[in-house]
Design an enzyme around this catalytic site. Structure first.
Site, mmCIF file in Angstrom:
data_model
loop_
_atom_site.group_PDB
_atom_site.id
_atom_site.type_symbol
_atom_site.label_atom_id
_atom_site.label_comp_id
_atom_site.label_asym_id
_atom_site.label_seq_id
_atom_site.Cartn_x
_atom_site.Cartn_y
_atom_site.Cartn_z
ATOM 1 N N GLU A 82 4.562 -4.916 12.275
ATOM 2 C CA GLU A 82 3.712 -3.738 12.030
ATOM 3 C C GLU A 82 2.482 -4.245 11.295
ATOM 4 O O GLU A 82 2.528 -4.477 10.086
ATOM 5 C CB GLU A 82 4.472 -2.713 11.176
ATOM 6 N N ASN B 44 0.808 -1.229 0.000
ATOM 7 C CA ASN B 44 0.000 0.000 0.000
ATOM 8 C C ASN B 44 0.843 1.283 0.000
ATOM 9 O O ASN B 44 0.470 2.276 -0.612
ATOM 10 C CB ASN B 44 -1.014 0.001 1.143
ATOM 11 N N CYS C 129 -2.931 1.667 6.448
ATOM 12 C CA CYS C 129 -3.107 0.812 7.636
ATOM 13 C C CYS C 129 -3.784 1.556 8.774
ATOM 14 O O CYS C 129 -4.492 0.952 9.575
ATOM 15 C CB CYS C 129 -1.757 0.273 8.093
ATOM 16 N N GLY D 225 2.582 -5.869 7.429
ATOM 17 C CA GLY D 225 1.556 -6.548 6.633
ATOM 18 C C GLY D 225 0.356 -6.882 7.494
ATOM 19 O O GLY D 225 0.150 -6.290 8.563
ATOM 20 N N GLU E 35 -10.681 -6.062 8.421
ATOM 21 C CA GLU E 35 -10.104 -4.729 8.184
ATOM 22 C C GLU E 35 -10.537 -4.331 6.770
ATOM 23 O O GLU E 35 -10.325 -5.096 5.818
ATOM 24 C CB GLU E 35 -8.575 -4.809 8.265
#
Ligand code: NAD
Length: 468
Positions: A219, A124, A253, A197, A343
């Site tokens: 993360e 992303n 994120c 990820g 998500e």
């Protein structure tokens, strides 16, 4: 069984790691002079190739040049500048007090590089999320194997090219590819693994690291809630939410995943968000050069399916051929629907009204701990209540996303949203083992600790009483 799809095979991976280990053990990466020179080289490369990165990010995500610079290239340049100007200070031993019973000694913490590190990154922010940890790796004096995401192929290829042309593989190497390559890397022993990820892949990485007792930073992602109190500046709240949600088409994120809004201001908020979406991207966001695309068809289908989980308040248009999903607002979503359990990671924003703040806090606390949390309110008591009664990786009060850009704030998750944090000096610290050193001299030798102990215990008690 999955096979390696790329040119790099298992034996090649083993060779790279063996070469990096030998290079690290030679001590070549350890001097601060070397580290600084390499960071300056990386900074020059980023600056020289700025247009190439902008181009690659356009190909992968149709990111506008402004977004590419603000959220990726400029971000990394700041991390590089900070590391270059502070590395002498960061790398120095950090003196700590020495307790009285060690009178005749001094103590310090000596940061030392771990060795061979692995960075695995997502698609992303495919440039930033590989290069920002790399700054920490290099500043701390490690070597690195980089595994960019296969879903941002233009950026991945550019990174691989620039790295291979400018750094020896025994220092920094890039292994392109997907899951098989990533799994092959995880079979090997590294001295540190830095993974960015999804939460489920994070679990796989953690298990692989455990086999070798390799320390990790994970993360990860999650559903970041955004609370809107009735006592807020609605216009600015809506503008900041619309920006934070639809930048990178929601593929961030820490994007607000869903809104919890006091029912008294819900309609006003929705109207204002719609107004700002139109101001930013026009009446047809598909025709705006400022609005990116969904990374690929798989994710397009995944995100488009969430639109079915509620009533569309705004947007809802999907063009699969163009990987386009319109900025979309939903209401009447069920708590069990996928849009409220997965998500979202795309431009779909469920809006849920609440009666009181306790209800909003309970809603958040029933779910896994999020990576980010946002609270918009002018009422300090309510802000404090949310801060003290919820847990999240990071929080921005009265805005969205911005805590990530302050290099003095640790960036990372908690619980399901991650382990560890980085940015600024912390990126250096993350990739350094903090070695404790106590130095003594031969000048004096206290007799208390040695056997035979006889009545020395009363001395010891007194000594420990005096000591802090
Ligand atoms: P992902 O977890 O699918 O992939 C990330 C990386 O892991 C890729 O390089 C991929 O090749 C590799 N990978 C995928 N499956 C693997 C497996 N089974 N074994 C080993 N390696 C594997 O994530 P993504 O789809 O690229 O990115 C989206 C996710 O990343 C979202 O959940 C998002 O919240 C999260 N994310 C977190 C941050 C953060 O800073 N916390 C930043 C960006 C994205």
């Amino acid at each position: 069984m999955e096979t390696l799809t790329n040119t790099v095979e298992t034996t090649a991976i083993k060779t790279i790691i063996a070469q990096q280990r030998a290079y690290f053990n030679s001590g070549a990466t350890k001097s601060v002079k070397f580290r600084k020179a390499q960071l300056i080289r990386l900074k020059n490369l980023v600056s020289t190739h700025e247009a190439d990165f902008i181009d690659a990010l356009k190909k992968d995500l149709r990111k506008h040049e402004f977004e590419a610079y603000a959220t990726e290239i400029g971000f990394v340049l700041i991390e590089l500048k900070k590391a270059i100007s502070n590395i002498d200070k960061w790398a120095k031993p950090r003196t700590v007090p020495t307790p009285l019973f060690h009178f005749n000694g001094n103590s310090y913490v000596q940061p030392e590089p771990y060795g061979v590190t692995l960075i695995i990154s997502p698609w992303n922010y495919p440039f930033q999320l590989l290069f920002a940890p790399l700054v920490g790796v290099m500043a701390a004096g490690n070597t690195a194997v980089l595994k960019p995401s296969e879903f941002a192929p233009a950026t991945s290829a550019l990174i691989a090219k620039i790295i291979s042309e400018n750094f020896a593989p025994e220092y920094i190497a890039c292994v392109e590819g997907g899951v098989p390559e990533s799994k092959a890397l995880l079979e090997e022993k590294f001295d540190y693994i830095f993974f960015t990820g999804g939460t489920n892949v994070g679990r796989i990485v953690y298990q692989a690291a455990a086999k070798n007792l390799t320390p990790v930073t994970l993360e990860l992602g999650g559903k970041s809630p955004c609370i809107v109190d009735r006592d807020t500046n609605i216009a600015l709240t809506a503008k900041r939410i619309a920006w934070g949600k639809f930048v990178n088409a929601g593929q961030t994120c820490i994007a607000p995943d869903y809104i919890l809004v006091d029912k008294a201001v819900k309609d006003q908020l929705v109207a204002k968000i719609i107004e700002y979406v139109k101001k930013s991207y026009g009446d047809d966001a598909q025709r705006s050069e400022h609005y990116p695309r969904i990374i690929n068809n798989h994710h397009l289908k995944r995100v488009a399916a969430y639109i079915e989980d509620g009533d569309v308040l705004f947007g809802g248009k999907v063009d699969a051929a163009d990987n386009y999903i319109e900025p979309t607002l939903l209401e009447n979503v069920s708590e069990d629907a996928k849009v409220m359990t997965d998500e979202i990671f795309g431009p779909v924003l469920p809006i849920i009204a609440y009666d009181n703040m306790k209800e909003a806090i309970d809603f958040i606390n029933k779910r896994p701990k999020p990576l980010a949390l946002y609270i918009f309110s002018k009422d300090e008591k309510k802000v404090q209540k949310v801060l003290s009664e919820t847990s999240a990786g990071g929080v921005t009060v009265n805005d969205t996303l911005l805590h990530i850009v302050n290099p003095h704030l640790p960036f990372g998750g908690v619980g399901d949203s991650g382990i560890g944090a980085y940015h600024g000096q912390l990126s250096f610290d993350v990739f350094s083992h903090m070695k404790s050193v106590l130095r003594r001299t031969f000048l004096v030798d206290d007799p208390v600790r040695y056997a035979p102990y006889k009545l020395k215990i009363s001395w010891l008690r007194r000594l420990m009483d005096w000591t802090l």
